[in-house]
Design an enzyme around this catalytic site. Sequence first.
Site, PDB file in Angstrom:
ATOM      1  N   LEU A 171       0.826  -1.211   0.000  1.00  0.00           N
ATOM      2  CA  LEU A 171       0.000   0.000   0.000  1.00  0.00           C
ATOM      3  C   LEU A 171       0.854   1.252   0.000  1.00  0.00           C
ATOM      4  CD1 LEU A 171      -2.918  -0.948   2.396  1.00  0.00           C
ATOM      5  CD2 LEU A 171      -2.957  -0.710  -0.079  1.00  0.00           C
TER       6      LEU A 171
ATOM      7  N   ARG B  85      -5.606  -4.931  20.767  1.00  0.00           N
ATOM      8  CA  ARG B  85      -4.977  -6.222  20.495  1.00  0.00           C
ATOM      9  C   ARG B  85      -4.021  -6.674  21.599  1.00  0.00           C
ATOM     10  NH1 ARG B  85      -3.950  -5.345  13.993  1.00  0.00           N
ATOM     11  NH2 ARG B  85      -6.152  -5.551  13.473  1.00  0.00           N
TER      12      ARG B  85
ATOM     13  N   LEU C 205      -3.482  -0.080   7.231  1.00  0.00           N
ATOM     14  CA  LEU C 205      -3.849   0.292   5.862  1.00  0.00           C
ATOM     15  C   LEU C 205      -3.917   1.802   5.759  1.00  0.00           C
ATOM     16  CD1 LEU C 205      -6.612  -2.360   5.059  1.00  0.00           C
ATOM     17  CD2 LEU C 205      -4.149  -2.548   4.951  1.00  0.00           C
TER      18      LEU C 205
END
Lengths: 638, 250
Positions: A43, A330, A441
């Site tokens: 990306l 997380r 992203l």
Amino acid sequence: MILDSKIPDGPLESKWTKYKSTVPLVSPANKRKLEIIVVGTGLAGASAASSLAEMGYQVKSFCFQDSPRRAHSIAAQGGINAAKNYQNDGDSVYRLFYDTIKGGDYRSREANVYRLAEVSASIIDQCVAQGVPFAREYGGTLDNRSFGGVQVSRTFYARGQTGQQLLLGAYSALSRQISKGNVKMYNRHEMVDIVKIDGKARGVIVRNLLTGEFNRHFGHAVVLATGGYGNVYYLSTNAMGSNVTAAWKAYKKGAAFSNPCFTQIHPTCIPVSGEYQSKLTLMSESLRNDGRIWVPKKKGDNRSPNEIPEEERDYYLERRYPAFGNLVPRDVASRAAKERCDEGYGVGETGLAVYLDFENAINRLGKDIVSARYGNLFAMYDKITGDDPYSTPMRIFPAVHYTMGGLWVDYDLMTTVPGLYAIGECNFSDHGANRLGASALMQGLADGYFVLPYTIGKYLSQDIRTTPIKTDHEAFVEAENDAKERNKKLLNNNGNRSVESFHRDLGKIVWDYCGMSRNESSLVTAIEDIKQLREKFWKDVKVLGDEKSYNPELDKAGRVADFFELGELMMRDALERNESCGGHFREEYQTKEGEALRDDEEYTFASTWEFKGVNHPPILHKEDLDFKTVHPTQRSYK
Amino acid sequence: MSGLDLTLKIWRQKSSVDNGGFETYDVKGLNSHMSFLEMMDVLNEQLVTQNKEPVAFDHDCREGICGMCSMVINGRPHGPLKGTTTCQLHMRHFNNGDIITIEPWRAKAFPVIKDLVVDRSSFDRIIQSGGYISVNTGSAPDGNAIPIPKDIAEEAFDAAACIGCGACVATCKNASASLFVSAKVSQLSLLPQGQPERKERVNKMVAQMDSEGFGHCTNTGACEVECPKEISIEYIRKMNLDYNVNNIKS
């Protein structure tokens, strides 16, 4: 080495706007004369290469895969964050900034993170315009979902294949520039060294993986977009080819490396099932929107999950963190799973797994809606494990997924080597000690589409008089010879052990001592273990085949050699940081409830390492992090 | 979970100019939870210890999305399972004592590089010929300024799910790339953003496909059967319609 972050003056909200309006520009006539090398086509790399080419620069782009479309960004599942507030749920640039700083456990730079939040909305616009088929509502507007560590719905997604769709968007933009001749693309080429002339990055040495040939390429500037180093652990969710080599060569040529021990262990992956295993597969965080995580209340309860009644199940995330429940960040979710398994409540053959259960969601929403949301993930799980998640809970366990650490960059995304930039996961910039879901992203595309194209002009505007340097310059010759020597050494070693077996052993050390929890004495031991294994590697590794043809074993050997050196630096960094923060959990530093205990007095800095030779300890530099807007507090998701 | 013993007949070819041939290898005691590529890893480690060069094969993400893995297994691209890439195929679908034949993609436009590795850069060149929407960074309108009906977005997504692996070409008796090309053409022609370049795109991409040496589509439908993302042959109809409408008018 001086670390000047070059953060612009002025209030946080207007730094980037002011920067953009005052940064020196390069005229179109001069852009045509300037050459930029971009390494990596994920990306960050694909968006940077295409945007720079659209602006008029001459771009050369490199990837080791057979096509730029295969870069590992393609595997990202869940989504991309943006502060659009389309859901009218109170989102804003400030809130995205705040969540990211807090999620990163107050170990990232305010100015960079604010800018990231600021440009996030434009990313979605750009991707929509390219034809990325994001999920839509019935009225035709864009749909959103929630991710861990936040209380708004700001994640845009394309089923469970968001990374694929965004990457194909960037790849199509890159393809357009290739067809126009503005980008020269080199597939199946691996960068093996950076070339520095008069202290500036002036090119790269690459190896054509098909022919084994080495080539020299000049650039007025070099951009690394080469991803993270999770494969140092051998088992990770990274692609098999993902490696640290380009970033590591940069480090050895003078680019400082920050926070190498900040690695992200993702809570929901398919557990390891045997010694032969080559990689781990992630199950998207989006599953935690509807899935509930639990273990049996009774130790060693080996009934099948469907036979364990509701009152005998411990939904430990909902119990410990009622405010965020299954959607805690997380690092918190991973540690909680480890804690339950360490205590003997784990499930499955190895006891190293917890349940992720969709029974409630299926009862509440119906199988069709659950299938529409997560069907491809359920199918993937079924293929790998042979179990059907519609009828039995998934078994999951944490696995290495992302690396927050990376090359140190300033506000311009330039490393400590002038003219050498690092974007996307290979820099350390935005995620501090823990990255929030759907933010990788966002950062990759922010850096490539909307940040680097502005900041690189600042450097290049001073370089318009530099004519291309011939690649017979001694710096190119020397770098190429070094790389060739190294390959010869690997091929002529006549050892007894495969590259793979060394990689597996290295990974075990790094996972055991620098994984979900770390402590001083084992880190000290591990540094010695890695050194010894590295020496054995160079004495005893066996690489077959030759250097003049396609030889994947040789490629892998070079990458593993660099992982050895990186592994040691990670241990040193973990040892130096006497606190727990984000993904870095030092057993000595925890609260009574077992939560991470930060030490803001002593450790509010980015640990930044300067290379001093393979057999010499690196030098630690500290970039102090100055929190002017957000006040660090103990992160609470309770 | 008893050990699995297999006989592998694998295509070995030193380079694009060499003549290749099958070699036979035995692998023993495999775990049935292994993936097919992990089975290949086991074979390769075995070969290294025997001082034989490992089998070269393409692979990267090993989670079914990068499109890099590419093996014809017992005559079928990506093996026997529907909607599955080689990397997601597990050994539990094979039996003890099986003989498995493993070959590279075979097509004129995908020359063999080494062993099971082929050159698929022709796919990149097809995308470069027009598989994009021309929009420069920074010039996009607000994402919600272009409402797209949910069913259209879903249909475009189904086409966009293509991973560019080339199984459609490998299975086609004509080595046609029509499924691959039509998936990209349809994704963009379904969406409002793709309308301005719709005609030009399909003409250019079809011309590039032809010049790369891919064969014509004769509606056999094997591509749809073997596609690991189960992309529908319906998109080929859509592409042909667009192409024909353009070229009848002009």
